[in-house]
Design an enzyme around this catalytic site. Sequence first.
Site, PDB file in Angstrom:
ATOM      1  N   HIS A   1      13.262  50.209  39.015  1.00 54.79           N
ATOM      2  CA  HIS A   1      11.980  49.582  38.672  1.00 54.79           C
ATOM      3  C   HIS A   1      11.045  50.512  37.888  1.00 54.79           C
ATOM      4  O   HIS A   1      10.498  50.134  36.859  1.00 54.79           O
ATOM      5  CB  HIS A   1      11.250  49.116  39.940  1.00 54.79           C
TER       6      HIS A   1
ATOM      7  N   ASP B   1      16.919  43.550  37.498  1.00 52.82           N
ATOM      8  CA  ASP B   1      15.839  44.392  37.984  1.00 52.82           C
ATOM      9  C   ASP B   1      14.670  43.425  38.103  1.00 52.82           C
ATOM     10  O   ASP B   1      14.104  43.016  37.085  1.00 52.82           O
ATOM     11  CB  ASP B   1      15.529  45.507  36.980  1.00 52.82           C
ATOM     12  N   HIS B   2      14.341  43.031  39.323  1.00 56.40           N
ATOM     13  CA  HIS B   2      13.386  41.922  39.423  1.00 56.40           C
ATOM     14  C   HIS B   2      12.005  42.289  38.876  1.00 56.40           C
ATOM     15  O   HIS B   2      11.215  41.421  38.563  1.00 56.40           O
ATOM     16  CB  HIS B   2      13.321  41.350  40.854  1.00 56.40           C
TER      17      HIS B   2
ATOM     18  N   THR C   1      24.691  33.010  52.400  1.00 54.93           N
ATOM     19  CA  THR C   1      23.899  32.745  53.609  1.00 54.93           C
ATOM     20  C   THR C   1      22.893  33.873  53.836  1.00 54.93           C
ATOM     21  O   THR C   1      22.191  33.902  54.837  1.00 54.93           O
ATOM     22  CB  THR C   1      24.813  32.662  54.861  1.00 54.93           C
TER      23      THR C   1
HETATM   24  C1  BG6 Z   1      12.936  46.168  46.096  1.00 56.46           C
HETATM   25  C2  BG6 Z   1      13.090  47.330  47.037  1.00 56.46           C
HETATM   26  O1  BG6 Z   1      13.760  46.334  44.975  1.00 56.46           O
HETATM   27  O2  BG6 Z   1      11.591  46.082  45.685  1.00 56.46           O
HETATM   28  C3  BG6 Z   1      12.171  47.197  48.222  1.00 56.46           C
HETATM   29  O3  BG6 Z   1      14.431  47.406  47.498  1.00 56.46           O
HETATM   30  C4  BG6 Z   1      10.752  46.980  47.764  1.00 56.46           C
HETATM   31  O4  BG6 Z   1      12.236  48.348  49.053  1.00 56.46           O
HETATM   32  C5  BG6 Z   1      10.678  45.846  46.736  1.00 56.46           C
HETATM   33  O5  BG6 Z   1       9.981  46.649  48.892  1.00 56.46           O
HETATM   34  C6  BG6 Z   1       9.292  45.749  46.148  1.00 56.46           C
HETATM   35  O6  BG6 Z   1       9.241  44.634  45.308  1.00 56.46           O
HETATM   36  P1  BG6 Z   1       7.885  43.851  45.064  1.00 56.46           P
HETATM   37  O7  BG6 Z   1       8.242  42.809  44.060  1.00 56.46           O
HETATM   38  O8  BG6 Z   1       7.465  43.306  46.378  1.00 56.46           O
HETATM   39  O9  BG6 Z   1       6.914  44.878  44.537  1.00 56.46           O
END
Ligand code: BG6
Length: 486
Positions: free
Chosen positions: A239, A176-177, A14
């Site tokens: 990142h 790790d997006h 959720t």
């Molecule tokens: C996240 C962080 O992993 O990445 C955030 O926890 C940050 O603090 C975000 O704002 C930034 O991601 P993006 O994809 O918007 O650059």
Amino acid sequence: IKEETTLITIFGGTGDLANRKLYPAIYRLYAKGFLKENFAVIGTARRQLTNELFRQQVASSITSIADKSQIQEFVSHFYYRSHDVTNQESYKVLLDLSNELDSKYSLKGNRIFFLAMAPTFFNEIAVRLKSEGLVDTEGYQRLMIEKPFGHNLESAQELNDALGLAFNENQIYRIDHYLGKEMVQNVSAIRFANPMIEALWNNRHISNIQVTLAEELGVEERGGYYDNSGALRDMFQNHILQVVSLVLMDYPLSLDKSDIRAEKVRLLRSFDVPEVDEVNNFFVPGQYDANPEDATKYKAYRSEDNVDPKSTTETFVAGKLTSHSDRWNGVPIYIRTGKRLETKKTSIVIEFKNDRPNLFDDSNEQISNTLVIEIAPNESISLNINVKVPGQGLVTQPTVLQTSADSVDPNAPEAYEKVIHDCLRGDATYFSHWDEVALSWQLVDRIYEGWATHPTSLPNYASGSTGPEAANELLAKDGFKWYPLS
Ligand code: BG6
């Protein structure tokens, strides 16, 4: 298009991440045909919800992107069970439902567990998934886990050991997006599909590299989390180091995940870890203050909700990484990330050396050649070169060769769509391996130790600025400048 067959169980079903990123991502995979009949999703969280209410919640998370005629069918694959992560009974309920859905949708025992909740419970959940038999199936079992992966090396190691009781390394997908971003993945293509570029990718031709992950936003509603984290843990440990690894890693034997990971790990191991007393020469912390020209617009970090009014948490870090590998010895790799900066900008800048005798006189405007990979807010690749001004004589001016710059929504779920799809396919290339995580914590722990021993006075930059002055000095002492943010 290959249809995937799986049961995805989301812990934190959720929550904000599930609603903002995961459900839209799963929907997009469905709309494209990667998920059809043979999938189901279980959402779990503390709250009591019926399947019906849960489906409404999922439906509303996708209304802006979904084809109206598909929504009902899509959400019918979603189920909800309220869950207490410390209670054995909860896992029995989950197990029964999982088995039921397995036969109802012919899921072949394929299971993905997605931890999208407070990390406090990660260890416990992993252990219970094993002891209560949820990972005992014929098919595959995979764990997707969100950051933060630990708070330092020691806690990361503990977490990893706990996960190891239920899953082995190749079943763990540490998200790790940034690795799911189109232009981050493009780095490997730009390098390894272009021999011309790869030939220049070393310390003979590159003078310095700059990786910037700048944000305009402040901590928003996440003060509680962020104040215990800080920019190093929130952005650098994961990142930034992942992006840097892809930019600098050696030519892999193949694009297979184990070859890519091996090179990334070798690169991370080649970074010099500064002595405690030297840390401040390499890593600059920052914290945002109100903007003196418009104090009403942005608050100081210390006045944000759920932030300690005396907080010394860094909302910014600039750093200089050095590697003792053959390829990079002598090339400074500058990194910076921060909240409440002038603008949102995610970019990689490669600046080439300019040590040829100059044949042109001072009236010629010339720049060092740079290759700029912009990841956000636009996606583009630009090469800055000097060309002739049209007309008489040989006079030069800088110009830019650029791919088309498509503007991307920074909140678009595309990165999560890729990440989930990769896990469905069993491809862990764009996830972090434990060895990478361990090496990155080693460096982060040392930086914190150095900062604690020689504290910097914070706050030290105004909201909306380009960060603390010390970040500029870091480059100035080497004779360089940051590539402009805007
Ligand atoms: C996240 C962080 O992993 O990445 C955030 O926890 C940050 O603090 C975000 O704002 C930034 O991601 P993006 O994809 O918007 O650059």
